[in-house]
Design a protein around this motif. Structure first.
Motif, PDB file in Angstrom:
ATOM      1  N   CYS A  15       0.833  -1.214   0.000  1.00 48.59           N
ATOM      2  CA  CYS A  15       0.000   0.000   0.000  1.00 48.59           C
ATOM      3  C   CYS A  15       0.860   1.253   0.000  1.00 48.59           C
ATOM      4  O   CYS A  15       0.551   2.236  -0.680  1.00 48.59           O
ATOM      5  N   TRP A  16       1.943   1.229   0.799  1.00 50.86           N
ATOM      6  CA  TRP A  16       2.856   2.379   0.831  1.00 50.86           C
ATOM      7  C   TRP A  16       3.576   2.521  -0.500  1.00 50.86           C
ATOM      8  O   TRP A  16       3.730   3.634  -1.004  1.00 50.86           O
ATOM      9  N   GLU A  17       4.025   1.413  -1.080  1.00 50.05           N
ATOM     10  CA  GLU A  17       4.693   1.478  -2.385  1.00 50.05           C
ATOM     11  C   GLU A  17       3.762   2.035  -3.453  1.00 50.05           C
ATOM     12  O   GLU A  17       4.202   2.759  -4.345  1.00 50.05           O
ATOM     13  N   ASP A  18       2.477   1.690  -3.359  1.00 49.88           N
ATOM     14  CA  ASP A  18       1.483   2.192  -4.313  1.00 49.88           C
ATOM     15  C   ASP A  18       1.012   3.605  -3.979  1.00 49.88           C
ATOM     16  O   ASP A  18       0.204   4.175  -4.716  1.00 49.88           O
ATOM     17  N   ARG A  19       1.463   4.143  -2.843  1.00 53.86           N
ATOM     18  CA  ARG A  19       1.062   5.472  -2.372  1.00 53.86           C
ATOM     19  C   ARG A  19      -0.460   5.585  -2.282  1.00 53.86           C
ATOM     20  O   ARG A  19      -1.059   6.543  -2.738  1.00 53.86           O
ATOM     21  N   ASP A  20      -1.060   4.565  -1.649  1.00 52.31           N
ATOM     22  CA  ASP A  20      -2.513   4.469  -1.559  1.00 52.31           C
ATOM     23  C   ASP A  20      -2.957   4.642  -0.102  1.00 52.31           C
ATOM     24  O   ASP A  20      -3.043   3.683   0.660  1.00 52.31           O
ATOM     25  N   ALA A  21      -3.231   5.877   0.278  1.00 53.96           N
ATOM     26  CA  ALA A  21      -3.588   6.194   1.664  1.00 53.96           C
ATOM     27  C   ALA A  21      -4.873   5.491   2.101  1.00 53.96           C
ATOM     28  O   ALA A  21      -5.005   5.111   3.269  1.00 53.96           O
ATOM     29  N   ASP A  22      -5.818   5.295   1.197  1.00 48.87           N
ATOM     30  CA  ASP A  22      -7.068   4.622   1.556  1.00 48.87           C
ATOM     31  C   ASP A  22      -6.824   3.165   1.944  1.00 48.87           C
ATOM     32  O   ASP A  22      -7.368   2.678   2.932  1.00 48.87           O
ATOM     33  N   ARG A  23      -6.012   2.479   1.162  1.00 47.82           N
ATOM     34  CA  ARG A  23      -5.703   1.080   1.484  1.00 47.82           C
ATOM     35  C   ARG A  23      -4.844   0.980   2.742  1.00 47.82           C
ATOM     36  O   ARG A  23      -4.973   0.026   3.500  1.00 47.82           O
ATOM     37  N   ILE A  24      -3.968   1.950   2.968  1.00 53.13           N
ATOM     38  CA  ILE A  24      -3.136   1.948   4.179  1.00 53.13           C
ATOM     39  C   ILE A  24      -4.025   1.935   5.409  1.00 53.13           C
ATOM     40  O   ILE A  24      -3.854   1.103   6.304  1.00 53.13           O
ATOM     41  N   VAL A  25      -4.989   2.849   5.472  1.00 50.42           N
ATOM     42  CA  VAL A  25      -5.794   2.960   6.692  1.00 50.42           C
ATOM     43  C   VAL A  25      -6.715   1.765   6.897  1.00 50.42           C
ATOM     44  O   VAL A  25      -7.092   1.464   8.029  1.00 50.42           O
ATOM     45  N   GLU A  26      -7.047   1.059   5.828  1.00 50.32           N
ATOM     46  CA  GLU A  26      -7.859  -0.148   5.977  1.00 50.32           C
ATOM     47  C   GLU A  26      -7.133  -1.216   6.788  1.00 50.32           C
ATOM     48  O   GLU A  26      -7.776  -2.093   7.376  1.00 50.32           O
ATOM     49  N   LEU A  27      -5.811  -1.142   6.837  1.00 48.12           N
ATOM     50  CA  LEU A  27      -5.020  -2.133   7.573  1.00 48.12           C
ATOM     51  C   LEU A  27      -4.673  -1.677   8.987  1.00 48.12           C
ATOM     52  O   LEU A  27      -3.934  -2.356   9.687  1.00 48.12           O
ATOM     53  N   HIS A  28      -5.216  -0.541   9.407  1.00 47.55           N
ATOM     54  CA  HIS A  28      -5.027  -0.030  10.765  1.00 47.55           C
ATOM     55  C   HIS A  28      -6.254  -0.333  11.625  1.00 47.55           C
ATOM     56  O   HIS A  28      -7.365  -0.407  11.105  1.00 47.55           O
ATOM     57  N   THR A  29      -6.033  -0.462  12.929  1.00 46.23           N
ATOM     58  CA  THR A  29      -7.159  -0.561  13.854  1.00 46.23           C
ATOM     59  C   THR A  29      -7.868   0.793  13.892  1.00 46.23           C
ATOM     60  O   THR A  29      -7.291   1.822  13.510  1.00 46.23           O
ATOM     61  N   ASP A  30      -9.106   0.803  14.368  1.00 46.43           N
ATOM     62  CA  ASP A  30      -9.869   2.058  14.454  1.00 46.43           C
ATOM     63  C   ASP A  30      -9.162   3.106  15.303  1.00 46.43           C
ATOM     64  O   ASP A  30      -9.228   4.294  15.004  1.00 46.43           O
ATOM     65  N   ASP A  31      -8.496   2.663  16.375  1.00 51.84           N
ATOM     66  CA  ASP A  31      -7.850   3.583  17.319  1.00 51.84           C
ATOM     67  C   ASP A  31      -6.334   3.633  17.136  1.00 51.84           C
ATOM     68  O   ASP A  31      -5.593   4.006  18.038  1.00 51.84           O
ATOM     69  N   SER A  32      -5.889   3.312  15.956  1.00 58.18           N
ATOM     70  CA  SER A  32      -4.457   3.234  15.657  1.00 58.18           C
ATOM     71  C   SER A  32      -3.765   4.588  15.781  1.00 58.18           C
ATOM     72  O   SER A  32      -4.392   5.647  15.701  1.00 58.18           O
ATOM     73  N   VAL A  33      -2.439   4.505  15.939  1.00 56.42           N
ATOM     74  CA  VAL A  33      -1.583   5.690  16.021  1.00 56.42           C
ATOM     75  C   VAL A  33      -0.478   5.557  14.982  1.00 56.42           C
ATOM     76  O   VAL A  33       0.145   4.497  14.857  1.00 56.42           O
ATOM     77  N   PHE A  34      -0.244   6.630  14.230  1.00 50.84           N
ATOM     78  CA  PHE A  34       0.900   6.722  13.328  1.00 50.84           C
ATOM     79  C   PHE A  34       1.703   7.932  13.775  1.00 50.84           C
ATOM     80  O   PHE A  34       1.196   9.050  13.775  1.00 50.84           O
ATOM     81  N   HIS A  35       2.945   7.690  14.161  1.00 49.99           N
ATOM     82  CA  HIS A  35       3.773   8.784  14.642  1.00 49.99           C
ATOM     83  C   HIS A  35       5.054   8.851  13.828  1.00 49.99           C
ATOM     84  O   HIS A  35       5.910   7.979  13.935  1.00 49.99           O
ATOM     85  N   LEU A  36       5.151   9.871  13.001  1.00 51.60           N
ATOM     86  CA  LEU A  36       6.389  10.174  12.297  1.00 51.60           C
ATOM     87  C   LEU A  36       7.207  11.037  13.253  1.00 51.60           C
ATOM     88  O   LEU A  36       6.874  12.198  13.488  1.00 51.60           O
TER      89      LEU A  36
END
Length: 125
Positions: A15-36
């Motif tokens: 999903c990251w290689e395809d730069r597909d933000a919609d597909r990325i979030v589908e693989l996260h939990t509802d309460d997920s955290v992404f911290h850059l």
């Protein structure tokens, strides 16, 4: 479970290689955290994570990930990439990135990304 975690990594990375933000979030939990970890506040929840991913892609539209190393456990993976591309300002990008990802119930619970901030700022400048 390690096989399932490795398979999740493969799907997530695609999903990251395809730069597909919609597909990325589908693989996260509802309460997920992404911290850059480069001075920004953590993105919490799918909507904020989608926005953060899309913003990353806007900075480097042709972002490419070169796998350096990967370690997968029962409920995590740790990966190192060399990122390359061209920034939106036209500068070449070549930076190191390390991700530590926690997995819960077959989805990404937390993603902590550590990037070479000095090299990234130089590329984006």
């Amino acid at each position: 479970m390690t096989t399932a975690t490795r398979e999740l990594f493969e799907r997530y990375h695609a999903c990251w290689e395809d730069r597909d933000a919609d597909r990325i979030v589908e693989l996260h939990t509802d309460d997920s955290v992404f911290h850059l970890h480069s001075g920004q506040e953590p993105a919490r929840g799918r909507a904020a994570i989608r926005e953060a991913a899309a913003a990353s892609f806007a900075l480097v539209p042709d972002l490419t990930f070169h796998l350096v190393s990967l370690r997968v456990g029962e409920d995590f993976w740790a990966v190192q990439f060399q990122l390359t591309g061209t920034s939106a300002t036209g500068n070449p990008v070549s930076v190191d990135l390390a991700d530590y990802v926690l997995v819960e119930n077959g989805a990404v619970k937390e993603k902590h990304s550590y990037v070479d901030g000095v090299a990234m700022q130089a590329a984006l400048g």
